[in-house]
Scaffold this active site. Structure first.
Site, PDB file in Angstrom:
ATOM      1  N   ARG A   1      -8.464  -1.147  -6.324  1.00 52.80           N
ATOM      2  CA  ARG A   1      -7.282  -0.290  -7.216  1.00 52.80           C
ATOM      3  C   ARG A   1      -6.135  -0.241  -6.357  1.00 52.80           C
ATOM      4  O   ARG A   1      -5.911  -1.010  -5.360  1.00 52.80           O
ATOM      5  CB  ARG A   1      -7.990   1.342  -7.279  1.00 52.80           C
ATOM      6  CG  ARG A   1      -8.168   1.759  -5.752  1.00 52.80           C
ATOM      7  CD  ARG A   1      -8.582   3.358  -6.130  1.00 52.80           C
ATOM      8  NE  ARG A   1      -8.679   4.242  -4.817  1.00 52.80           N
ATOM      9  CZ  ARG A   1      -8.718   5.309  -4.389  1.00 52.80           C
ATOM     10  NH1 ARG A   1      -9.073   6.234  -5.863  1.00 52.80           N
ATOM     11  NH2 ARG A   1      -8.837   6.059  -3.482  1.00 52.80           N
TER      12      ARG A   1
ATOM     13  N   GLY B   1      -9.704  -3.998   0.256  1.00 51.20           N
ATOM     14  CA  GLY B   1      -9.075  -2.855  -0.494  1.00 51.20           C
ATOM     15  C   GLY B   1      -8.444  -3.286  -1.909  1.00 51.20           C
ATOM     16  O   GLY B   1      -7.418  -2.491  -2.116  1.00 51.20           O
TER      17      GLY B   1
ATOM     18  N   TYR C   1      -0.751   7.423  10.969  1.00 50.29           N
ATOM     19  CA  TYR C   1      -0.456   6.335  10.039  1.00 50.29           C
ATOM     20  C   TYR C   1       0.725   5.525  10.478  1.00 50.29           C
ATOM     21  O   TYR C   1       0.737   4.319  10.502  1.00 50.29           O
ATOM     22  CB  TYR C   1      -0.309   7.206   8.823  1.00 50.29           C
ATOM     23  CG  TYR C   1       0.091   6.206   7.493  1.00 50.29           C
ATOM     24  CD1 TYR C   1      -1.059   5.617   6.908  1.00 50.29           C
ATOM     25  CD2 TYR C   1       1.272   6.081   7.011  1.00 50.29           C
ATOM     26  CE1 TYR C   1      -0.808   4.674   5.676  1.00 50.29           C
ATOM     27  CE2 TYR C   1       1.650   5.280   6.063  1.00 50.29           C
ATOM     28  CZ  TYR C   1       0.593   4.545   5.224  1.00 50.29           C
ATOM     29  OH  TYR C   1       0.752   3.796   4.305  1.00 50.29           O
TER      30      TYR C   1
ATOM     31  N   ALA D   1       2.526   5.132  13.245  1.00 54.43           N
ATOM     32  CA  ALA D   1       2.202   4.410  14.615  1.00 54.43           C
ATOM     33  C   ALA D   1       1.113   3.044  14.348  1.00 54.43           C
ATOM     34  O   ALA D   1       1.655   2.097  14.663  1.00 54.43           O
ATOM     35  CB  ALA D   1       1.460   5.231  15.615  1.00 54.43           C
TER      36      ALA D   1
ATOM     37  N   ASP E   1     -17.285  -3.104   4.759  1.00 56.98           N
ATOM     38  CA  ASP E   1     -16.382  -2.061   5.439  1.00 56.98           C
ATOM     39  C   ASP E   1     -15.418  -2.854   6.610  1.00 56.98           C
ATOM     40  O   ASP E   1     -16.048  -3.110   7.772  1.00 56.98           O
ATOM     41  CB  ASP E   1     -16.920  -0.936   5.977  1.00 56.98           C
ATOM     42  CG  ASP E   1     -16.296   0.291   6.340  1.00 56.98           C
ATOM     43  OD1 ASP E   1     -15.148  -0.094   6.640  1.00 56.98           O
ATOM     44  OD2 ASP E   1     -16.849   1.179   6.863  1.00 56.98           O
ATOM     45  N   VAL E   2     -14.385  -2.912   6.243  1.00 57.81           N
ATOM     46  CA  VAL E   2     -13.369  -3.741   7.515  1.00 57.81           C
ATOM     47  C   VAL E   2     -12.981  -3.134   8.796  1.00 57.81           C
ATOM     48  O   VAL E   2     -12.734  -3.492   9.587  1.00 57.81           O
ATOM     49  CB  VAL E   2     -12.171  -4.651   6.921  1.00 57.81           C
ATOM     50  CG1 VAL E   2     -12.534  -5.538   5.656  1.00 57.81           C
ATOM     51  CG2 VAL E   2     -11.139  -3.473   6.267  1.00 57.81           C
TER      52      VAL E   2
END
Length: 252
Positions: free
Chosen positions: A15, A12, A157, A159, A61-62
């Protein structure tokens, strides 16, 4: 901190915090692999901004487990080794339990965990395999203060980041004999491109009031903590979670 001859992969990284981290490593002499999912134009711009030579883009795409293996193998094939992995890719989906339907609720949980937890687990697995063969390395995972204070409008998020923290500390124990050191950086709200677009004026004011600094973190401040955990001399900090939230949330 000197990262000459170090090969660094950041997920990621096109940016925001990922970009700032890529810049920080490159400025210290590292060769950086920028992983991104879809925005090739932005990734190319980021790569072009990095000082030094040899930086490369890795479009994977991980959140898809088969692509995590392909990403690490591609990186090692390209550079010959993987010294440092920074798991930065993450998503955040609003899913207020008193407002959304069940389908929205379950989709938010599934998609959030795919990117924020399972992707980190899977990239860490394949990175560890490579690092064990090469004699060691560093893994730094980007978490959030939401793991500690709770996220009422985005519980998946919070969790997912809490689970990431626990996993990171487990891996720090397990991988230490292999000279693989694992750390976590937990930022508060950070002044990124996404924040500039999505935050309302009222939301921004509320965020500014949370910290005695009366501002949000800058991406480069988060990157600085990542570099510390990845640096030589920080080995005994393995298992550490560094808060970078401007004293907006203090945990004992």
């Amino acid at each position: 901190m000197n990262f000459n001859n170090k090969k660094v992969l950041i997920t990621g990284a096109s940016r925001g915090i990922g970009k700032a981290t890529a810049l920080a490593f490159a400025e210290k002499g590292a060769t950086v692999g920028i992983n991104y999912r879809s925005n090739t134009e932005q990734a190319q711009k980021t790569c072009a901004e990095l000082p030094g030579n040899g930086h490369h883009l890795f479009k994977y795409d991980v959140s898809k487990k088969e692509e995590t293996e392909a990403l690490i193998k591609d990186f090692v094939s390209h550079y010959g080794k993987l010294d440092i992995l920074v798991n930065n890719a993450g998503i955040s989906i609003f899913h207020d339990i008193d407002e959304v339907d069940f389908e929205h609720w379950t989709n938010a949980w599934e998609n959030t965990f795919k990117t924020n937890l399972f992707a980190v687990a899977n990239t860490s697995y394949w990175a560890a395999q490579a690092m064990m063969k090469s004699g060691g390395g560093r893994i730094v995972n980007v978490s959030s203060r939401g793991a500690f204070r709770g996220e009422p409008t985005k519980p998946a998020y919070g969790a997912s980041k809490a689970a990431m923290n626990a996993m990171s500390q487990s891996l720090a124990k397990k991988l230490a004999p292999y000279k693989i050191y694992v750390g976590v950086v937990a930022p508060g709200f950070t002044e990124t491109e996404m924040a500039a677009v999505t935050l309302t004026s009222a939301e921004r004011e509320n965020l500014l009031r949370e910290s005695p600094f009366q501002r949000m973190a800058q991406p480069k401040e988060v990157a600085h903590a990542v570099l510390f955990l990845a640096s030589e001399g920080a080995e005994y900090a393995s298992g550490t979670i560094i808060d970078v939230n401007g004293a907006s949330y203090l945990r004992s």
